[in-house]
Design a protein around this motif. Sequence first.
Motif, short mmCIF file in Angstrom:
data_model
loop_
_atom_site.label_atom_id
_atom_site.label_comp_id
_atom_site.label_asym_id
_atom_site.label_seq_id
_atom_site.Cartn_x
_atom_site.Cartn_y
_atom_site.Cartn_z
N THR A 147 6.06 1.22 8.64
CA THR A 147 6.80 1.65 7.45
C THR A 147 5.87 2.29 6.43
O THR A 147 6.22 3.30 5.81
N VAL A 148 4.69 1.72 6.25
CA VAL A 148 3.71 2.28 5.30
C VAL A 148 3.33 3.70 5.71
O VAL A 148 3.31 4.63 4.89
N GLY A 188 9.64 11.34 7.58
CA GLY A 188 8.91 10.09 7.47
C GLY A 188 9.66 8.93 8.12
O GLY A 188 9.05 8.05 8.75
N ILE A 189 10.96 8.93 7.98
CA ILE A 189 11.78 7.86 8.55
C ILE A 189 11.76 7.91 10.08
O ILE A 189 11.64 6.88 10.76
N PHE A 242 0.81 -1.23 0.00
CA PHE A 242 0.00 0.00 0.00
C PHE A 242 0.84 1.28 0.00
O PHE A 242 0.30 2.37 -0.17
N GLU A 243 2.14 1.13 0.16
CA GLU A 243 3.00 2.32 0.18
C GLU A 243 3.55 2.67 -1.19
O GLU A 243 4.16 3.73 -1.37
N LEU A 244 3.34 1.81 -2.19
CA LEU A 244 4.08 1.92 -3.46
C LEU A 244 3.75 3.20 -4.23
O LEU A 244 4.63 3.78 -4.85
N VAL A 245 2.50 3.64 -4.22
CA VAL A 245 2.16 4.88 -4.92
C VAL A 245 2.98 6.04 -4.35
O VAL A 245 3.59 6.81 -5.10
N GLY A 246 3.02 6.14 -3.04
CA GLY A 246 3.76 7.22 -2.41
C GLY A 246 5.26 7.12 -2.61
O GLY A 246 5.94 8.12 -2.82
N VAL A 247 5.79 5.89 -2.53
CA VAL A 247 7.23 5.71 -2.65
C VAL A 247 7.71 6.04 -4.06
O VAL A 247 8.72 6.74 -4.24
#
Length: 468
Positions: free
Chosen positions: A207-208, A181-182, A150-155
């Motif tokens: 992480t997401v 974010g980290i 679910f994080e891929l769009v943002g990453v």
Amino acid sequence: MSKNTYRMLTGKRIWLYMLLLSLPILINNLIKSFNSMVDIYFIARMDNATTAQIDSAIAALNIHESFNNLILAIGVGLSIAAMAIVSQFLGAKKENKARSYSGQLLMIAIIVGILLTLIIVSFSWLFIDLLGAKEQTFDNALVYFNIRSFELVGVIFFLVYQAIRQAQGSTIIPTLLNISGIILNIILTWYFVSILNLGVEGAAWSTVIGNLVFVPLMIIDLLTSKKYIKINPKSLIPKLDTLKEIWPFAYPATVSHSVTFFGFLIINGFVLTQFGDVVSASFSTGNKLSNLLMNPIYAITTISAVFIGTNIGNKQPERALQAYKESGLLTFTITVVAISIAILFRRDFVIMLVGNSNPKLIEISIQYTFWLLLTQPFMSIFQNHMAIFNGSGQSKIGLKAQSIRLWLLRIPILFILWWIFPQMSYSVVWTAMNISNVLAVFYVFYLRKNITLDIRVNLEDEISEQLT
């Protein structure tokens, strides 16, 4: 033209400007490396978990890291295309075209991120099975894969956003957003894993959240910036001719990273199926240290590629070549110093990361790390050549270099050694790796003779055909 772009074109001390501009990227990359260790750090110290359960969880995280690198190769390819295209347009003083192409690249990033999420959620069980995960490792990996998708769009959006800003010499804003974010991820991982005892699921969700929470600020920066490129929302509408011009920049870089990480995926699957969770987790630990030490190299060569692209766009090929030479000397020197220190303190690093409850895990990690670091200087040379290949817009040559290093050298050598010398056990992995790293340097020297430092982007102000 921003002050940093002007310095790239006219500054007298190229190496110094590269070093200064790369510092925010270096800080960002270092924190990202520590961030990638966060999950392992807390998972390795889970309460009420057996050694076998911890090894299984770490192996599941290792499988995802290898797979995720393969998936993100598309985003990396887009970011390399963005850097090359935008820097050459800015060097040629075509800011309107830089804005237009930036919008197109951002829209591609969004579409790609959505498609990849749908694919992983639908087929994660199959990918994990093909990678050799069994029983508890399979269950842990399935949970981790599905949540992290679910994080891929943002990453991927961030990778392209960061490349657009770096092409202008703006490295601080992307770094601050990413570091924020980290830091959030680190705090949430501690809370979810150590306090709420959510295990692998908690590590994934933290992480997401850390990767997505600051994406709105990136969008605001792109739409409102007064100092750097400001995106017009209309430029996000796909245009056929623009997409055709982006393709020659994006696909070689994407394929290059895809074939590289797919090869690493095969190697990691081989290690897991042949030698088990402990060896797989040990290799993952050694790779963390290697990646940590490569961060200065990645930071400097990223900026070097921007210097090269910008000066090519400004019709200064001699200055572009000088940037390549100075970044090569700088990265090689830093690498030699860094590995000299790291080899001496590798035991401390391993124990810090995985604890001291599993002596076998510690022993193999220390052994693997030693051999891994020996050829790190060769990788700094290799990476500096990738900077001139990508910065000049000739990522096809980079594709050749990456493919030969992995598919013609490392993987065949690995399986030949394993077949002929089974008594070598898991040492065949680092033996094949070191041989391939050394030989690959000779190959990139050869490829370097074939590149030209000409403008690769289309400078004509034609009207783009909008897709309907």
